[in-house]
Design an enzyme around this catalytic site. Structure first.
Site, mmCIF file in Angstrom:
data_model
loop_
_atom_site.group_PDB
_atom_site.id
_atom_site.type_symbol
_atom_site.label_atom_id
_atom_site.label_comp_id
_atom_site.label_asym_id
_atom_site.label_seq_id
_atom_site.Cartn_x
_atom_site.Cartn_y
_atom_site.Cartn_z
ATOM 1 N N CYS A 29 -1.915 -3.547 1.173
ATOM 2 C CA CYS A 29 -3.388 -4.148 1.495
ATOM 3 C C CYS A 29 -4.087 -2.877 2.245
ATOM 4 C CB CYS A 29 -3.428 -5.488 2.093
ATOM 5 S SG CYS A 29 -5.035 -5.726 2.837
ATOM 6 N N CYS A 32 -6.136 -4.185 5.066
ATOM 7 C CA CYS A 32 -5.141 -4.778 6.268
ATOM 8 C C CYS A 32 -4.690 -3.579 7.180
ATOM 9 C CB CYS A 32 -4.022 -5.498 5.732
ATOM 10 S SG CYS A 32 -4.413 -7.035 4.630
#
Length: 105
Positions: A29, A32
């Site tokens: 991600c 993230c």
């Protein structure tokens, strides 16, 4: 900073004396990875007042499912074993700090 897993979730988060700010994330991600340094800085800035934990949703999908985390990054704030706040999506460290302060106020 704590890396919470299915084995440590109860002791590290739900039974914590301190409020716990939990970052649900995954290696793949991009947002993230952008949030990671902000969460690390918060962990240091809030030491002794708020615990900071990370949960890798690929390694502990049952925790993510239990709390309805379908989008990452999702950052949840727990106090006394209960979720008291949630923010979803990448944001700067200051926004997360404000979220924590306002939710705990």
């Amino acid at each position: 900073m704590i890396h919470a897993t299915s084995e440590t979730w109860n002791s590290e988060v739900l039974e914590s004396e301190l409020p716990v700010f939990v970052d649900f994330w995954a290696e793949w991600c991009g947002p993230c990875r952008m949030v990671g340094p902000a969460v690390e800085q918060l962990s240091q800035a809030l030491e002794g007042r708020v615990k900071v934990a990370k949960v890798n949703v690929d390694e502990s999908p049952e925790i993510a499912a239990r709390y309805g985390v379908w989008s990452i990054p999702s950052l949840l704030l727990f106090k006394g074993g209960k979720e008291i706040g949630r923010t979803v999506g990448a944001a700067p460290r200051e926004a997360y700090a404000r979220f924590i302060e306002q939710t705990l106020a």
